[in-house]
Design a protein around this motif. Structure first.
Motif, short mmCIF file in Angstrom:
data_model
loop_
_atom_site.label_atom_id
_atom_site.label_comp_id
_atom_site.label_asym_id
_atom_site.label_seq_id
_atom_site.Cartn_x
_atom_site.Cartn_y
_atom_site.Cartn_z
N PRO A 176 0.86 -1.15 -0.03
CA PRO A 176 0.17 0.04 -0.03
C PRO A 176 0.93 1.13 0.09
O PRO A 176 1.09 1.94 1.06
CB PRO A 176 -0.90 -0.11 1.31
N GLU A 177 1.40 1.73 -1.20
CA GLU A 177 2.28 3.05 -1.31
C GLU A 177 1.56 4.21 -0.94
O GLU A 177 2.12 5.39 -0.74
CB GLU A 177 2.85 2.97 -2.69
N ASP A 178 0.06 4.07 -0.55
CA ASP A 178 -0.52 5.30 -0.31
C ASP A 178 -0.44 5.40 1.32
O ASP A 178 -0.88 6.50 1.70
CB ASP A 178 -1.88 5.13 -0.73
N GLU A 179 0.06 4.46 1.99
CA GLU A 179 0.47 4.82 3.36
C GLU A 179 1.36 5.83 3.38
O GLU A 179 2.47 5.67 2.82
CB GLU A 179 0.80 3.40 4.09
N MET A 180 1.23 6.56 4.45
CA MET A 180 1.91 8.15 4.65
C MET A 180 2.75 7.86 6.19
O MET A 180 2.10 7.27 6.94
CB MET A 180 1.16 9.09 4.69
N THR A 181 4.01 8.32 6.16
CA THR A 181 4.65 8.52 7.30
C THR A 181 3.90 9.55 8.04
O THR A 181 3.11 10.51 7.68
CB THR A 181 6.10 8.83 6.91
N PRO A 182 4.24 9.79 9.45
CA PRO A 182 3.61 10.69 10.34
C PRO A 182 3.96 11.89 9.41
O PRO A 182 3.13 13.01 9.68
CB PRO A 182 4.09 10.50 11.57
N ALA A 183 5.07 12.34 9.25
CA ALA A 183 5.65 13.52 8.56
C ALA A 183 4.72 13.99 7.53
O ALA A 183 4.28 15.07 7.34
CB ALA A 183 7.16 13.50 8.51
N GLN A 184 4.43 12.97 6.57
CA GLN A 184 3.78 13.34 5.40
C GLN A 184 2.40 13.26 5.91
O GLN A 184 1.57 14.44 5.13
CB GLN A 184 3.89 12.15 4.46
N MET A 185 1.67 12.62 6.82
CA MET A 185 0.29 12.78 7.33
C MET A 185 0.27 14.47 8.02
O MET A 185 -0.92 14.93 7.74
CB MET A 185 -0.11 11.90 8.27
N GLN A 186 0.92 14.90 8.68
CA GLN A 186 1.11 16.06 9.30
C GLN A 186 1.15 17.24 8.34
O GLN A 186 0.65 18.31 8.28
CB GLN A 186 2.16 16.29 10.16
N GLU A 187 1.88 17.04 7.15
CA GLU A 187 2.19 18.21 6.03
C GLU A 187 0.82 17.97 5.44
O GLU A 187 0.33 19.26 5.13
CB GLU A 187 3.17 17.53 5.21
N LEU A 188 0.29 16.84 5.16
CA LEU A 188 -1.11 16.72 4.60
C LEU A 188 -2.15 17.74 5.29
O LEU A 188 -3.02 18.34 4.89
CB LEU A 188 -1.70 15.52 4.08
N LYS A 189 -2.09 17.12 6.83
CA LYS A 189 -3.18 17.99 7.68
C LYS A 189 -2.95 19.34 7.71
O LYS A 189 -4.00 20.20 7.56
CB LYS A 189 -3.01 17.51 9.04
N ASN A 190 -1.67 19.81 7.46
CA ASN A 190 -1.36 21.46 7.54
C ASN A 190 -1.94 22.07 6.45
O ASN A 190 -2.45 23.12 6.30
CB ASN A 190 0.23 21.59 7.85
N PHE A 191 -1.67 21.41 5.17
CA PHE A 191 -2.27 21.80 4.04
C PHE A 191 -3.78 22.04 3.98
O PHE A 191 -4.34 22.82 3.40
CB PHE A 191 -1.79 20.97 2.82
N ILE A 192 -4.52 20.86 4.25
CA ILE A 192 -6.07 20.97 4.32
C ILE A 192 -6.47 21.94 5.39
O ILE A 192 -7.29 22.74 5.08
CB ILE A 192 -6.61 19.48 4.77
N GLU A 193 -5.78 22.17 6.49
CA GLU A 193 -6.25 23.18 7.42
C GLU A 193 -6.14 24.62 6.73
O GLU A 193 -6.96 25.44 7.04
CB GLU A 193 -5.34 23.00 8.75
N ALA A 194 -5.07 24.79 6.20
CA ALA A 194 -4.67 26.23 5.52
C ALA A 194 -5.61 26.44 4.44
O ALA A 194 -6.33 27.70 4.41
CB ALA A 194 -3.10 26.07 4.98
N ARG A 195 -6.11 25.39 3.49
CA ARG A 195 -7.05 25.66 2.46
C ARG A 195 -8.47 25.83 3.29
O ARG A 195 -9.18 26.58 2.67
CB ARG A 195 -6.92 24.34 1.66
N THR A 196 -8.77 25.05 4.16
CA THR A 196 -10.11 25.29 4.96
C THR A 196 -10.27 26.65 5.27
O THR A 196 -11.08 27.31 5.33
CB THR A 196 -10.35 24.40 5.89
N GLN A 197 -9.09 27.25 6.01
CA GLN A 197 -9.12 28.58 6.61
C GLN A 197 -9.22 29.57 5.47
O GLN A 197 -10.06 30.57 5.60
CB GLN A 197 -7.98 28.76 7.53
N ALA A 198 -8.59 29.13 4.34
CA ALA A 198 -8.73 30.30 3.10
C ALA A 198 -10.10 30.24 2.87
O ALA A 198 -10.67 31.34 2.38
CB ALA A 198 -7.51 29.85 2.14
N TYR A 199 -10.64 29.10 2.52
CA TYR A 199 -11.88 29.08 1.76
C TYR A 199 -12.89 29.80 2.92
O TYR A 199 -13.97 30.28 2.50
CB TYR A 199 -12.30 27.48 1.87
N ALA A 200 -12.74 29.77 4.26
CA ALA A 200 -13.59 30.09 5.18
C ALA A 200 -13.68 31.61 5.08
O ALA A 200 -14.65 32.43 5.20
CB ALA A 200 -13.42 29.64 6.56
#
Length: 285
Positions: A176-200
């Protein structure tokens, strides 16, 4: 991409003079190890892993007389990658000088009977991919028990089974190459939060614009309505007053007369004669 924690992250001691660097043309692959503590007490937190690495370094340097902690890279159950000797420096963990010259050494921070986590497997695949970038011929992935001249249980049955399944092989079918490391998961989380705040924020601004337009239109409609309502109310009020006024008051009110239309079949009214200031004088009889 793997984020490698530096030696300072586990407060490593400076190494002594070591065996030198690996030579790319000599490298056959990477060997998987475990610490083999004999304990079942897990080592998961960052602080616990750092402490364990310092203890193993002390043992290797002070008791075994080696130049440094024996392994090149460590990977823990949370998916963190730790710099030990580093990938370029020969390890001291594989068994003898020949095997250390031909293989790198990756330490899995596992205890007895512990299964490698998805995060550990994902980071180990990424580490091996980086290893192969440095040593293109070094594609083999071996358990320590397969290369050491003397028998060993390292890296334990769960890790050996994972190697056999290809769990540590980059791009292995079924991995399962889509499994992410904690660092990658945190980076994705930060990206989603930033996009969510910008959209809000964008939505808030748009709603403010729309609401301002609605308020202006509503205020204008209210003014027009009040103006029309005031005129209609005044007319109804006047009609109501006259309808309820006493008859004597109503009789004194000027009557609305219809305009007189002359009859075309009769002579016009002698308006000029009526208005003549010098009427004809009638002769005496």
């Amino acid at each position: 991409m793997v984020e490698y924690l530096p030696r300072s992250a586990w407060n490593a001691r400076p190494p002594n003079a070591g065996p030198g660097n690996l030579i790319a043309s000599h490298v056959d692959g990477a060997v998987i190890h475990w610490p083999g503590t004999g304990s079942t007490k897990v080592i998961h937190t960052k602080a616990a892993v750092a402490s364990a690495l310092r203890g193993w370094q002390d043992y290797h340097m002070d008791t075994r007389g080696w130049s440094d902690i024996a392994y090149q890279i460590a990977v823990d159950q949370e998916g963190r990658a730790w710099t030990l000797r580093g990938m370029r420096t020969k390890s001291g963990a594989n068994g003898d000088a020949d095997v250390n010259d031909r293989y790198g050494a990756i330490l899995l921070v596992l205890v007895t009977g512990e299964q490698p986590s998805a995060a550990m497997k994902a980071t180990t695949r990424a580490v091996i991919a980086d290893f192969r970038t440095l040593y293109p011929r070094g594609t083999a992935i071996r358990p320590h028990s397969a290369v050491r001249p003397e028998p060993t249980d390292c890296p334990g049955d769960p890790a050996r089974a994972a190697i056999a399944r290809g769990d540590f092989t980059p791009g292995h079918p079924g991995t399962p190459e889509d499994e992410m490391t904690p660092a990658q998961m945190q980076e994705l989380k930060n990206f989603i939060e930033a996009r969510t705040q910008a959209y809000a924020l964008w939505t808030h601004r748009q709603l403010r614009k729309d609401l301002s337009a609605v308020v202006r239109a509503y205020a204008l409609d209210i003014k027009n309505y009040e103006r029309q309502t005031d005129a209609a109310d005044a007319a109804r009020a006047a009609a109501a007053v006259w309808a309820t006024a006493p008859k004597s008051l109503a009789a004194d009110a000027p009557a609305q007369q219809e305009p007189q239309v002359p009859d075309p079949n009769t002579d016009p009214a002698p308006e000029d004669q009526a208005l003549d200031p010098f009427p004809p004088v009638e002769e005496a009889k």
